[in-house]
Design a protein around this motif. Structure first.
Motif, short mmCIF file in Angstrom:
data_model
loop_
_atom_site.label_atom_id
_atom_site.label_comp_id
_atom_site.label_asym_id
_atom_site.label_seq_id
_atom_site.Cartn_x
_atom_site.Cartn_y
_atom_site.Cartn_z
N MET A 229 0.85 -1.19 0.00
CA MET A 229 0.00 0.00 0.00
C MET A 229 0.88 1.24 0.00
N ILE A 230 0.46 2.25 -0.76
CA ILE A 230 1.22 3.49 -0.83
C ILE A 230 0.99 4.30 0.44
N VAL A 231 2.09 4.62 1.14
CA VAL A 231 2.03 5.43 2.36
C VAL A 231 2.18 6.90 2.03
N SER A 232 3.07 7.21 1.10
CA SER A 232 3.23 8.59 0.62
C SER A 232 3.81 8.55 -0.79
N ILE A 233 3.59 9.61 -1.53
CA ILE A 233 4.03 9.65 -2.92
C ILE A 233 4.24 11.10 -3.34
N SER A 234 5.31 11.34 -4.09
CA SER A 234 5.55 12.68 -4.61
C SER A 234 6.23 12.58 -5.97
N GLY A 235 5.98 13.53 -6.82
CA GLY A 235 6.57 13.52 -8.14
C GLY A 235 5.83 12.61 -9.11
N ASP A 236 6.47 12.34 -10.22
CA ASP A 236 5.87 11.54 -11.30
C ASP A 236 6.14 10.05 -11.06
N VAL A 237 5.10 9.34 -10.58
CA VAL A 237 5.20 7.90 -10.33
C VAL A 237 4.08 7.21 -11.10
N ARG A 238 4.43 6.21 -11.89
CA ARG A 238 3.43 5.51 -12.69
C ARG A 238 3.56 4.01 -12.53
N CYS A 239 2.40 3.34 -12.58
CA CYS A 239 2.38 1.88 -12.49
C CYS A 239 2.10 1.32 -13.87
N ALA A 240 2.95 0.38 -14.31
CA ALA A 240 2.84 -0.14 -15.67
C ALA A 240 1.94 -1.36 -15.77
N THR A 241 1.40 -1.79 -14.63
CA THR A 241 0.65 -3.05 -14.68
C THR A 241 -0.81 -2.85 -14.30
N SER A 242 -1.19 -3.10 -13.04
CA SER A 242 -2.61 -3.27 -12.73
C SER A 242 -3.34 -2.03 -12.24
N GLN A 243 -2.62 -1.00 -11.86
CA GLN A 243 -3.28 0.11 -11.17
C GLN A 243 -3.74 1.21 -12.12
N PRO A 244 -4.65 2.11 -11.66
CA PRO A 244 -5.08 3.24 -12.48
C PRO A 244 -3.94 4.22 -12.72
N ALA A 245 -4.17 5.14 -13.64
CA ALA A 245 -3.11 6.07 -14.03
C ALA A 245 -2.65 6.94 -12.87
N ILE A 246 -3.59 7.35 -12.00
CA ILE A 246 -3.24 8.21 -10.87
C ILE A 246 -3.10 7.37 -9.61
N LEU A 247 -1.93 7.44 -8.99
CA LEU A 247 -1.68 6.72 -7.75
C LEU A 247 -1.82 7.69 -6.58
N LYS A 248 -2.43 7.23 -5.49
CA LYS A 248 -2.67 8.08 -4.32
C LYS A 248 -2.22 7.35 -3.06
N THR A 249 -2.04 8.12 -1.98
CA THR A 249 -1.84 7.49 -0.68
C THR A 249 -3.05 6.61 -0.38
N GLY A 250 -2.78 5.34 -0.06
CA GLY A 250 -3.85 4.39 0.20
C GLY A 250 -4.09 3.41 -0.93
N THR A 251 -3.53 3.69 -2.12
CA THR A 251 -3.67 2.74 -3.23
C THR A 251 -3.00 1.42 -2.88
N ILE A 252 -3.70 0.31 -3.11
CA ILE A 252 -3.14 -1.02 -2.85
C ILE A 252 -2.47 -1.51 -4.12
N LEU A 253 -1.18 -1.82 -4.00
CA LEU A 253 -0.43 -2.35 -5.13
C LEU A 253 -0.39 -3.87 -5.07
N ALA A 254 -0.35 -4.50 -6.22
CA ALA A 254 -0.30 -5.95 -6.28
C ALA A 254 1.15 -6.43 -6.36
N SER A 255 1.36 -7.65 -5.89
CA SER A 255 2.68 -8.25 -5.99
C SER A 255 3.10 -8.29 -7.47
N LYS A 256 4.35 -7.94 -7.71
CA LYS A 256 4.97 -7.92 -9.04
C LYS A 256 4.55 -6.72 -9.88
N ASP A 257 3.84 -5.73 -9.28
CA ASP A 257 3.58 -4.49 -9.99
C ASP A 257 4.90 -3.78 -10.27
N SER A 258 5.04 -3.20 -11.43
CA SER A 258 6.23 -2.43 -11.80
C SER A 258 5.90 -0.94 -11.72
#
Length: 279
Positions: free
Chosen positions: A1-30
């Motif tokens: 799970m994202i605790v904090s985030i700043s700057g340009d961060v993108r997930c190339a796999t399962s998540q939506p385009a905008i990542l926020k504090t609280g977003t749950i990431l899946a194992s092996k997400d890039s």
């Protein structure tokens, strides 16, 4: 799970385009990090790690059971909202066609017995209302007529924890003959209350007792959802929305809660908000 985030961060796999504090990431997400970007991740084993370069999440051999449960709950919520977005709008009915709508408690579990039952009347008129409470597990039945839009739960009603109650309200002077729709509530028993508090303390410990952080409160919201404490979770979200009312993750929680409470048009509204704010 994202605790904090700043700057340009993108997930190339399962998540939506905008990542926020609280977003749950899946194992092996890039995740790809731009220049000067950083992201802090709470992983399944309870460790908090900050990254400043692109990386891929690895599976953990040892996981904190409470944290693993809450992260799984979060992923289920994220999957639910993506599925709901794909449904045609005409598949969603309005909240109710009844003149009377039960407000509280409505299709939720509680941590203590309610002090009163509340309802609203769409077409106001001078009338009286028959309130009925039923428990089919122990044949409990209670009926009371009032001119108000609420009923105080006095000691003589004798509700019990651990039992599921259904209640509905009927306009005494209405000419309609159909039985009104009922809603339910029940109260966690002492064992469940103890387990809930233990899991809450585990979450607080993982987050270094920073119970005011968005990350902690997102985890706590998932914990409340796992116990079907929808009304309490909604109160938590109401406070969080004052900090970031455009956070699509909050709207995801709202959409699911209103769906569970059978307030379908409200749920649909927040489904559309998540689509709007996650682009």
């Amino acid at each position: 799970m994202i605790v904090s985030i700043s700057g340009d961060v993108r997930c190339a796999t399962s998540q939506p385009a905008i990542l926020k504090t609280g977003t749950i990431l899946a194992s092996k997400d890039s995740l790809f990090l731009g220049e000067k970007a950083t992201i802090t991740i709470l992983e399944e084993d309870g460790k908090v790690t900050t990254y400043s370069q692109s990386f891929r999440l690895a599976s953990k051999s040892e996981c904190n059971p409470t944290l693993q449960k809450l992260l799984k709950q979060g992923i289920q919520s994220q999957n639910w909202i993506e599925s709901a977005k794909k449904k045609p709008r005409n598949n969603f009915r309005s909240n109710t066609t009844d003149n009377i709508s039960m407000v509280y408690p409505r299709n939720t579990r509680l941590t203590k017995l309610p002090e009163r039952l509340n309802w609203t009347v769409l077409t106001k008129s001078e009338s009286e209302y028959e309130v009925s409470i039923r428990c089919y597990e122990n044949d409990f039945s209670y009926d009371h007529t009032t001119g108000n839009n609420s009923l105080d739960i006095s000691s003589d009603i004798s509700l019990s924890i651990g039992q599921q109650y259904y209640w509905f309200v009927r306009d005494v002077f209405s000419e309609l003959s159909e039985v009104p729709s009922a809603v339910w509530f029940n109260v966690l028993d002492t064992k469940e209350i103890k387990k809930l508090e233990q899991e809450r303390q585990t979450v607080a410990f993982i987050m270094n007792n920073d119970t005011l952080s968005v990350a902690y409160q997102m985890l706590f919201a998932n914990l409340l959802m796992s116990y079907e404490l929808y009304d309490e979770c909604k109160s938590l979200l109401d406070d969080l929305s004052k900090q970031d009312g455009q956070n699509h993750l909050l709207h995801t929680f709202y959409a699911i809660i209103y769906d569970k409470m059978d307030l379908i048009s409200d749920s649909r509204k927040y489904i559309e908000y998540t689509d709007q704010y996650s682009k």
